[in-house]
Write a protein that holds these residues in place. Sequence first.
Motif, mmCIF file in Angstrom:
data_model
loop_
_atom_site.group_PDB
_atom_site.id
_atom_site.type_symbol
_atom_site.label_atom_id
_atom_site.label_comp_id
_atom_site.label_asym_id
_atom_site.label_seq_id
_atom_site.Cartn_x
_atom_site.Cartn_y
_atom_site.Cartn_z
ATOM 1 N N MET A 1 0.848 -1.181 0.000
ATOM 2 C CA MET A 1 0.000 0.000 0.000
ATOM 3 C C MET A 1 0.889 1.238 0.000
ATOM 4 S SD MET A 1 -3.097 0.919 2.518
ATOM 5 C CE MET A 1 -2.540 2.122 3.674
ATOM 6 N N SER A 2 0.640 2.155 -0.916
ATOM 7 C CA SER A 2 1.441 3.369 -1.048
ATOM 8 C C SER A 2 0.800 4.508 -0.273
ATOM 9 C CB SER A 2 1.550 3.740 -2.529
ATOM 10 O OG SER A 2 2.215 4.961 -2.653
ATOM 11 N N SER A 3 1.629 5.304 0.361
ATOM 12 C CA SER A 3 1.114 6.453 1.086
ATOM 13 C C SER A 3 1.277 7.738 0.281
ATOM 14 C CB SER A 3 1.831 6.574 2.428
ATOM 15 O OG SER A 3 3.226 6.721 2.225
ATOM 16 N N ARG A 4 1.662 7.590 -0.987
ATOM 17 C CA ARG A 4 1.827 8.765 -1.851
ATOM 18 C C ARG A 4 0.481 9.457 -2.036
ATOM 19 N NH1 ARG A 4 6.619 8.727 -4.888
ATOM 20 N NH2 ARG A 4 5.644 9.754 -6.666
ATOM 21 N N PHE A 5 0.527 10.749 -2.334
ATOM 22 C CA PHE A 5 -0.702 11.492 -2.588
ATOM 23 C C PHE A 5 -0.484 12.468 -3.736
ATOM 24 C CE2 PHE A 5 1.525 13.642 0.877
ATOM 25 C CZ PHE A 5 1.596 14.960 0.428
ATOM 26 N N SER A 6 -1.605 12.928 -4.297
ATOM 27 C CA SER A 6 -1.552 13.810 -5.470
ATOM 28 C C SER A 6 -1.560 15.281 -5.078
ATOM 29 C CB SER A 6 -2.753 13.556 -6.382
ATOM 30 O OG SER A 6 -2.705 12.256 -6.897
ATOM 31 N N ILE A 7 -0.801 16.066 -5.849
ATOM 32 C CA ILE A 7 -0.830 17.525 -5.762
ATOM 33 C C ILE A 7 -0.758 18.059 -7.190
ATOM 34 C CG2 ILE A 7 0.322 17.611 -3.502
ATOM 35 C CD1 ILE A 7 2.771 18.779 -5.309
ATOM 36 N N GLU A 8 -1.046 19.325 -7.360
ATOM 37 C CA GLU A 8 -0.887 19.989 -8.648
ATOM 38 C C GLU A 8 0.280 20.954 -8.554
ATOM 39 O OE1 GLU A 8 -4.680 21.917 -9.101
ATOM 40 O OE2 GLU A 8 -5.492 20.230 -10.224
ATOM 41 N N VAL A 9 1.014 21.102 -9.644
ATOM 42 C CA VAL A 9 2.082 22.086 -9.743
ATOM 43 C C VAL A 9 1.723 22.976 -10.927
ATOM 44 C CG1 VAL A 9 4.548 22.478 -10.088
ATOM 45 C CG2 VAL A 9 3.777 20.463 -8.813
ATOM 46 N N ALA A 10 1.646 24.294 -10.678
ATOM 47 C CA ALA A 10 1.186 25.230 -11.700
ATOM 48 C C ALA A 10 2.213 26.320 -11.963
ATOM 49 C CB ALA A 10 -0.125 25.871 -11.251
ATOM 50 N N TYR A 11 2.300 26.692 -13.232
ATOM 51 C CA TYR A 11 3.140 27.822 -13.644
ATOM 52 C C TYR A 11 2.485 28.438 -14.863
ATOM 53 C CZ TYR A 11 7.166 30.631 -15.016
ATOM 54 O OH TYR A 11 7.999 31.672 -15.333
ATOM 55 N N LYS A 52 9.536 32.407 -6.375
ATOM 56 C CA LYS A 52 8.687 32.392 -5.184
ATOM 57 C C LYS A 52 7.624 31.331 -5.403
ATOM 58 C CE LYS A 52 9.516 37.101 -3.799
ATOM 59 N NZ LYS A 52 10.322 36.876 -2.635
ATOM 60 N N LEU A 53 7.181 30.724 -4.299
ATOM 61 C CA LEU A 53 6.202 29.636 -4.360
ATOM 62 C C LEU A 53 4.978 29.982 -3.521
ATOM 63 C CD1 LEU A 53 8.710 26.693 -3.763
ATOM 64 C CD2 LEU A 53 7.829 27.491 -5.967
ATOM 65 N N GLY A 54 3.861 29.357 -3.859
ATOM 66 C CA GLY A 54 2.644 29.540 -3.090
ATOM 67 C C GLY A 54 1.767 28.311 -3.190
ATOM 68 N N ILE A 55 0.830 28.227 -2.254
ATOM 69 C CA ILE A 55 -0.179 27.164 -2.278
ATOM 70 C C ILE A 55 -1.528 27.857 -2.261
ATOM 71 C CG2 ILE A 55 -1.181 25.197 -1.060
ATOM 72 C CD1 ILE A 55 1.624 24.603 0.038
ATOM 73 N N PHE A 56 -2.315 27.643 -3.315
ATOM 74 C CA PHE A 56 -3.615 28.293 -3.465
ATOM 75 C C PHE A 56 -3.511 29.796 -3.203
ATOM 76 C CE2 PHE A 56 -5.018 23.879 -2.491
ATOM 77 C CZ PHE A 56 -5.643 23.625 -3.693
ATOM 78 N N SER A 57 -2.571 30.460 -3.867
ATOM 79 C CA SER A 57 -2.368 31.918 -3.834
ATOM 80 C C SER A 57 -1.808 32.452 -2.522
ATOM 81 C CB SER A 57 -3.668 32.663 -4.168
ATOM 82 O OG SER A 57 -4.131 32.295 -5.441
ATOM 83 N N GLU A 58 -1.435 31.597 -1.611
ATOM 84 C CA GLU A 58 -0.818 32.023 -0.357
ATOM 85 C C GLU A 58 0.677 31.741 -0.431
ATOM 86 O OE1 GLU A 58 -2.197 33.572 2.286
ATOM 87 O OE2 GLU A 58 -4.108 33.618 1.217
ATOM 88 N N PRO A 59 1.519 32.767 -0.288
ATOM 89 C CA PRO A 59 2.964 32.535 -0.352
ATOM 90 C C PRO A 59 3.431 31.539 0.708
ATOM 91 C CG PRO A 59 2.457 34.883 -0.391
ATOM 92 C CD PRO A 59 1.177 34.169 -0.072
ATOM 93 N N VAL A 60 4.370 30.674 0.322
ATOM 94 C CA VAL A 60 4.963 29.699 1.237
ATOM 95 C C VAL A 60 6.470 29.686 1.032
ATOM 96 C CG1 VAL A 60 2.893 28.233 1.310
ATOM 97 C CG2 VAL A 60 4.693 27.741 -0.357
ATOM 98 N N LEU A 66 4.018 19.764 1.913
ATOM 99 C CA LEU A 66 2.756 19.730 1.173
ATOM 100 C C LEU A 66 1.767 18.737 1.773
ATOM 101 C CD1 LEU A 66 4.256 19.833 -2.413
ATOM 102 C CD2 LEU A 66 3.282 21.725 -1.113
ATOM 103 N N GLN A 67 0.493 19.034 1.522
ATOM 104 C CA GLN A 67 -0.604 18.192 1.980
ATOM 105 C C GLN A 67 -1.359 17.653 0.763
ATOM 106 O OE1 GLN A 67 -0.963 17.589 5.312
ATOM 107 N NE2 GLN A 67 0.885 18.844 5.458
ATOM 108 N N PRO A 68 -2.075 16.543 0.913
ATOM 109 C CA PRO A 68 -2.844 16.010 -0.212
ATOM 110 C C PRO A 68 -3.775 17.065 -0.796
ATOM 111 C CG PRO A 68 -2.826 14.437 1.591
ATOM 112 C CD PRO A 68 -2.202 15.702 2.110
ATOM 113 N N GLY A 69 -3.799 17.142 -2.128
ATOM 114 C CA GLY A 69 -4.698 18.062 -2.814
ATOM 115 C C GLY A 69 -4.178 19.480 -2.972
ATOM 116 N N GLU A 73 2.002 26.616 -6.611
ATOM 117 C CA GLU A 73 2.122 27.595 -7.675
ATOM 118 C C GLU A 73 3.531 28.168 -7.683
ATOM 119 O OE1 GLU A 73 -2.512 28.836 -6.978
ATOM 120 O OE2 GLU A 73 -0.907 29.946 -5.989
ATOM 121 N N ILE A 74 4.103 28.262 -8.862
ATOM 122 C CA ILE A 74 5.430 28.862 -9.043
ATOM 123 C C ILE A 74 5.181 30.231 -9.647
ATOM 124 C CG2 ILE A 74 7.683 28.626 -10.143
ATOM 125 C CD1 ILE A 74 6.970 25.561 -10.390
ATOM 126 N N TYR A 75 5.675 31.274 -8.962
ATOM 127 C CA TYR A 75 5.393 32.638 -9.386
ATOM 128 C C TYR A 75 6.531 33.228 -10.203
ATOM 129 C CZ TYR A 75 1.813 32.143 -5.796
ATOM 130 O OH TYR A 75 0.769 31.699 -5.036
#
Length: 111
Positions: A1-11, A52-60, A66-69, A73-75
Amino acid sequence: MSSRFSIEVAYALPEKQLILLIEVEPGTTALEAALQSGISEHFPGLDIRASKLGIFSEPVTADTVLQPGDRLEIYRPLQADPKLARRNRAKQTATARKIQRKAPPVSIRTR
């Protein structure tokens, strides 16, 4: 069983946008996921480490875990300081209004 999870990477550039769906291990940081995504292969000149990076428009920070889902975002760097750009537009508007006030009134004569 894999504990991997999906995320999106956007640019995005003005003429091209890309969102990649990738799977990562728990504990993966924002920078690690951005590098693993391979998104820089689609955008020559993209320097992920300097971006600079962000998650759902919030700078990080690059070390944010990272969390599942999440959508990572790469700015792009700003072309101009927003405060300076607003100040310049206000100055131009004020100058244009001043010129309008100094212009002699136009009268239209009708017969």
